[in-house]
Design an enzyme around this catalytic site. Structure first.
Site, PDB file in Angstrom:
ATOM      1  N   HIS A  29       0.829  -1.213   0.000  1.00 24.53           N
ATOM      2  CA  HIS A  29       0.000   0.000   0.000  1.00 24.53           C
ATOM      3  C   HIS A  29       0.870   1.273   0.000  1.00 24.53           C
ATOM      4  CE1 HIS A  29      -3.077  -2.986   0.849  1.00 24.53           C
ATOM      5  NE2 HIS A  29      -2.323  -3.405   1.851  1.00 24.53           N
TER       6      HIS A  29
ATOM      7  N   GLU B 162       1.729 -11.406   5.904  1.00 21.63           N
ATOM      8  CA  GLU B 162       0.771 -10.659   6.718  1.00 21.63           C
ATOM      9  C   GLU B 162       1.264 -10.831   8.152  1.00 21.63           C
ATOM     10  OE1 GLU B 162      -1.711  -8.872   5.598  1.00 21.63           O
ATOM     11  OE2 GLU B 162      -2.333  -9.693   3.646  1.00 21.63           O
TER      12      GLU B 162
HETATM   13 ZN    ZN Z   1      -2.123  -5.173   2.865  1.00 20.74          ZN
END
Ligand code: ZN
Length: 332
Positions: free
Chosen positions: A121, A296
């Site tokens: 991002h 993650e």
């Molecule tokens: Zn992400």
């Protein structure tokens, strides 16, 4: 959001492909190993678990959470003649280079290797939703160029987290001799890059390993980390046949070292406790020609995980764990 180019996921993470047969086999192996291994051997088990000996991964046990004290960072993948991480293990300042001068690159197990680190991002994406919503071709289909990412309940942005960990990771890898390329840097662009460009940067760098850093955003109570591995896809410009195997080894190495370095457990909400999932819907993986995984690091929407993700000390451990996994994968 939890991934780089999907609509908001179901809270349960049910979009993940978790019901493939190998997960079942792997899960069984985990139970067996966990039951047999005394705590004192946990570090050894982790090291052996990610030795990468199986041609297809089916014979190797899955990542296990382990005591940080079981194996020091310098021990994790040490090989004769190398000086793995003593010079760069846990000191945030180790390997820091001056931006003004061209410092002599450190010599180490990653000398001559190129690693691309992709901070997931961009903090500017929230202000550029039209741009990031543009559709791009990921081979298998068309998806959004990029997504905003998630936040903790207190507003700490996933994009802040990913950039911070990525910079720490760069420092750790450079201290091992690697050439490190970030797909973007703080303030160097208003939004993005698109997932297609993120993949292209790794490809054009001929990276020996690529890691895309993320944190998840699912409902509270879902905890832990997981590694996303590329599925075998062949469609349009996507062809992952050559990277599926090495990417799995890279992912397994990172999972084991991340668990050890941070003390975090594999995700309790997907991956059947292995900390590994396979996905075919991420452009960043589908378009890669180089070994690549996503990590993650935890769930930003869970208070306990968020307390870790917002801690600079924990983020340093996270970066070191990822770096150790890359060193292991690249034969350090
Ligand atoms: Zn992400």
């Amino acid at each position: 959001m939890r991934n780089d180019n999907s609509p908001p996921p179901p809270e349960s993470g049910s979009s993940i492909s978790t019901d493939r047969p190998w997960f079942t086999r792997r899960s069984t192996l985990v139970v067996g190993v966990a039951a047999l291994a005394p705590a004192a051997l946990a570090g050894w088990v982790l090291t052996q678990a990610f030795a990468g000996s199986g041609p297809d991964g089916q014979a190797r046990p899955a990542p296990l959470p382990a005591s940080h004290s079981a194996l020091s960072p310098g021990q994790r993948d040490a090989k004769p003649g190398s000086t793995p991480s003593e010079s760069a293990s846990t000191s945030p300042g180790a390997g820091t280079s001056s931006p003004a001068a061209a410092p002599a690159p450190a010599k180490g197990p990653l000398t001559g290797r190129t690693v691309v680190v992709d901070p997931g991002h961009n903090t500017g994406n929230f202000k550029h939703t039209d741009e990031i919503d543009q559709q791009v071709d990921i081979g298998t289909n068309r998806k959004e160029c990029d997504t905003t990412g998630t936040t903790t309940n207190s507003g700490y942005m996933e994009a802040e987290f990913t950039m911070d960990v990525s910079k720490r990771l760069r420092t750790a890898l450079e201290a091992q001799g690697a050439k490190v390329v970030l797909t973007h840097e703080t303030g160097d662009r208003a939004w993005g890059p698109c997932i297609t460009e993120r993949a292209r940067i790794g490809n054009e760098a001929k990276a020996d390993a690529v890691v895309s850093v993320h944190a998840d955003g699912v409902s509270a109570g879902n905890r832990g980390f997981h590694i996303i591995l590329p599925a075998t896809v062949k469609s349009g410009s996507a062809d992952t046949a050559k990277i599926v195997g090495p990417s799995r080894e890279l992912g397994e190495r990172i999972a084991g070292n991340f668990a050890r370095a941070t003390g975090s457990a594999p995700a309790n909400y997907l991956g059947s406790g292995t900390g590994l999932v396979v996905r075919d819907d991420l452009g960043g993986l589908n378009l890669s020609t180089q070994p690549k995984v996503f990590i993650e690091c935890g769930n930003m929407r869970d208070a306990k995980d968020a307390a870790q993700l917002t801690s600079p000390e924990w983020r340093q451990k996270a970066a070191q764990g990822i770096a150790d996994g890359i060193v292991g994968f690249l034969g350090g």
